[in-house]
Structure formats: structure tokens, C-alpha cells
Scaffold this active site. Structure first.
Site, PDB file in Angstrom:
ATOM      1  NE  ARG A  63     -48.833   5.273   5.455  1.00  0.00           N
ATOM      2  CZ  ARG A  63     -49.079   5.296   6.766  1.00  0.00           C
ATOM      3  NH1 ARG A  63     -50.216   4.779   7.224  1.00  0.00           N
ATOM      4  NH2 ARG A  63     -48.225   5.841   7.602  1.00  0.00           N
ATOM      5  CG  HIS A  67     -45.795   1.175   6.093  1.00  0.00           C
ATOM      6  ND1 HIS A  67     -45.903   1.876   7.269  1.00  0.00           N
ATOM      7  CD2 HIS A  67     -45.758   2.116   5.113  1.00  0.00           C
ATOM      8  CE1 HIS A  67     -45.936   3.176   7.018  1.00  0.00           C
ATOM      9  NE2 HIS A  67     -45.857   3.338   5.703  1.00  0.00           N
ATOM     10  CB  SER A  77     -43.105  -9.092   9.524  1.00  0.00           C
ATOM     11  OG  SER A  77     -42.714  -7.967   8.756  1.00  0.00           O
ATOM     12  CG  ASN A  95     -46.163   0.485  10.857  1.00  0.00           C
ATOM     13  OD1 ASN A  95     -46.187   1.043   9.769  1.00  0.00           O
ATOM     14  ND2 ASN A  95     -45.364  -0.534  11.120  1.00  0.00           N
ATOM     15  CG  HIS A 194     -48.289   9.781  -1.251  1.00  0.00           C
ATOM     16  ND1 HIS A 194     -47.297  10.463  -0.591  1.00  0.00           N
ATOM     17  CD2 HIS A 194     -48.435   8.603  -0.579  1.00  0.00           C
ATOM     18  CE1 HIS A 194     -46.855   9.738   0.424  1.00  0.00           C
ATOM     19  NE2 HIS A 194     -47.525   8.602   0.440  1.00  0.00           N
ATOM     20  CB  THR A 195     -52.485   9.787  -7.188  1.00  0.00           C
ATOM     21  OG1 THR A 195     -53.417  10.554  -7.937  1.00  0.00           O
ATOM     22  CG2 THR A 195     -52.802   8.305  -7.362  1.00  0.00           C
TER      23      THR A 195
END
Length: 321
Positions: A63, A67, A77, A95, A194-195
């Protein structure tokens, strides 16, 4: 004679510019083959330790890569801390109190600095860590392209607007990915991350209490640990994949077909829209999912990298040099 000298000068400038363009560092799996040959071994060792200590960390690091890349490209960043004179991305809505794993990146950076000081970017470490996290949780490996440099800037505003929310509609998801140069196919494939992992009650409360495109038994199960009142149990966790939350497989898509998507944005991928057929294909063909997921991760990693003389190689991933 003056005009000839001017011509030579112009030719030299053009040659320099062309050389500069062609010599700009490009992302490639062997970028560090000479400057840091042990890089991938060092990162893999750190990821094995972190994920064995906490399975959820693997999902958190995948993730983090997402992001990072969705805000001004894959430039590290997202790792920058706020200071009295600098505003980073960590306190942006998507976040804050949510994105995690920064201490793992710190540990990897320290280990890499031991063997190749001042060579490897934090942006590349995030990309490699994401791949290794997938592998550690049972997914298929791929060659990570590296050669990124680290940003000296961050954008909390873009983090608030560029990262799609868990309440997003299908059209919003498609447009958010398109803004990054990613296709609808990439959207559905990358959502398969998302598994693995978990989500906070605050991000799925409305879906389990107020929406109809969800299996009633599944909703009831999730309500047991997610009270209806905002502010109550907001940080309580539930697995994004109800069957194999710590195994990187294709069961997430079977969950969507059964209307067991935990987030509104998950279930939007299978809700009578244009992506239904792709969800069905991935649910029945894990090889197709794995191939498309890998290709999409590589494409995401190509979003606006800093290369050549742009940016820097940070000494500390949390601050600019």
C-alpha cells in the site's frame, strides 16, 4: 569564420543535449548490479523478518508503494516527515493514522547503507519492498525496475486528492487511475492487492450498515466489530479478504462476486458495471490475475520517476539531505 564557430557551438550544444537525454538513468532491473550487487538480498532479508513478525506488514508495504506513486510519481515523497518548515504527506487524509511500515523502510535503508552507502534511493527501496512483500505472502515474483531518485519535495494537497478514497465510485476509481496513466485493466488488477491486509472500521462502516450491494450475512459479521456510531471503534480492523487474508491469491475476486467486498470501492468493481467481466476472469484464472498484477505493478512503478541528476539519494528516508 564567426558564423562557422557559432555553428560548431550550436552543434556542440545539440550533441550535449542529446547525450544528456540518452545518458539519463533509465529504470532497469540491473541498475545497481555494479554499484550495489547485494541490494536485493539485503532487502529480501529485511522483508522476510518484518513479514514473519507481522503478516499484515506485507500488505502495508504494498500500500505504501501505491500511495507513493500516486502523488507526483514514485519518488519516496511519502516517507518525508513534517518539520517546522516542511509539510509532508504523512498527515494527508489517506495516510494519517493509516499508512504504516515506515520503520521497516528505515531498517532496510540502514541495512543497505551498511553495504552500499549513498547509492540506493528510498524510492527504490519502497518498490523492492512491495515486490518482496507479495512474494513473502505467497505471490509471484517479478523483476523490479530500479534507478529512481528521491524527491526533495512532497505534496499533502495531492495526497488528499490523487489517492482514491474507499468510498469512491467506479467512475471515480477509473478517472483516478487514468490520471496516473493507468488503465481500467490496471485498476482491477492492482485492486487485487486487497487479497492481503486489513481495513479500519471507519473506512467500511457505511458500506456494511447503509448499502445494499453487500451480502447480508457478511455485513452482519463485520458489524460485530464495527459499531454504527462514528468515533466508536473506528480503528477496529477487519480483513479485506475474508478467506485468506495473509495469502496473496485471487480469492479477493471471488469475494467480490459473492458481494463480500469489505470496502465500497472494492464492491464497485463488481456491481453491474464495466469491470464485472474482468473480476470474473480473475476469480476463475489465478494465472491471468498474477500476470496482469505484475504488469500493472511495473507500470505503476514507472509513474514519473526522478532519474539522472533530478532529486537526490537521501541519507535518511525521513528527511531531505
Amino acid at each position: 569564420m564567426a558564423s562557422f564557430s557559432a555553428f560548431l557551438l550550436t552543434l556542440s550544444v545539440i550533441s550535449f543535449l542529446l547525450l544528456g537525454t540518452t545518458s539519463m538513468a533509465q529504470l532497469t532491473p540491473d541498475f545497481y548490479s555494479e554499484s550495489c550487487p547485494d541490494l536485493f538480498t539485503v532487502v529480501r532479508s529485511q522483508i522476510e523478518s518484518a513479514v514473519q513478525n507481522e503478516k499484515r506488514m506485507g500488505a502495508s508495504l504494498v500500500r505504501m508503494f501505491f500511495h507513493d506513486c500516486f502523488v507526483n510519481g514514485c519518488d519516496g515523497s511519502v516517507l518525508l516527515d513534517d518539520t517546522p518548515t516542511f509539510v509532508g504527506e504523512k498527515k494527508a487524509g489517506p495516510n494519517m493514522n493509516s499508512l504504516r511500515g515506515f520503520e521497516v523502510i528505515d531498517a532496510i535503508k540502514a541495512a543497505v547503507e551498511e553495504v552500499c552507502p549513498g547509492v540506493v534511493s528510498c524510492a527504490d527501496i519502497i518498490a523492492i519492498a512491495a515486490r518482496d512483500s507479495v512474494v513473502e505472502l505467497g505471490g509471484t515474483s517479478w523483476d523490479v525496475k530500479v534507478g529512481r531518485r528521491d524527491a526533495r519535495t512532497a505534496s499533502q494537497a495531492l495526497a488528499n486528492t490523487s489517492i482514491p478514497a474507499p468510498t469512491s465510485s467506479l467512475s471515480k476509481l477509473i478517472s483516478s487511475f487514468a490520471a496516473q496513466g493507468l488503465s481500467v485493466n490496471d485498476l482491477v488488477a492492482l485492486s487485487g492487492a486487497h487479497t492481503i491486509g486489513q481495513a479500519r472500521c471507519t473506512n467500511f462502516r457505511n458500506h456494511i450498515y447503509n448499502e445494499s450491494n453487500i451480502d447480508s450475512f457478511f455485513a452482519g459479521t463485520r458489524r460485530a466489530n464495527c459499531p454504527p456510531t462514528k468515533g466508536s471503534g473506528d480503528d477496529n480492523l477487519a480483513p479485506l479478504d475474508i478467506n485468506t487474508p495473509n495469502l496473496f491469491d485471487n480469492s479477493y475476486y471471488a469475494d467480490l462476486i459473492a458481494k463480500r467486498g469489505l470496502l465500497h470501492s472494492d464492491q464497485e468493481l463488481f456491481n453491474g458495471g464495466s469491470t464485472d467481466s474482468q473480476v470474473q476472469a480473475y476469480a476463475s484464472n489465478p494465472d491471468a490475475f498474477n500476470a496482469d498484477f505484475i504488469a500493472a505493478m511495473i507500470r505503476m512503478g514507472d509513474i514519473k520517476p526522478l532519474t539522472g541528476n533530478s532529486g537526490e539519494i537521501r541519507k535518511n528516508c525521513r528527511m531531505v539531505n
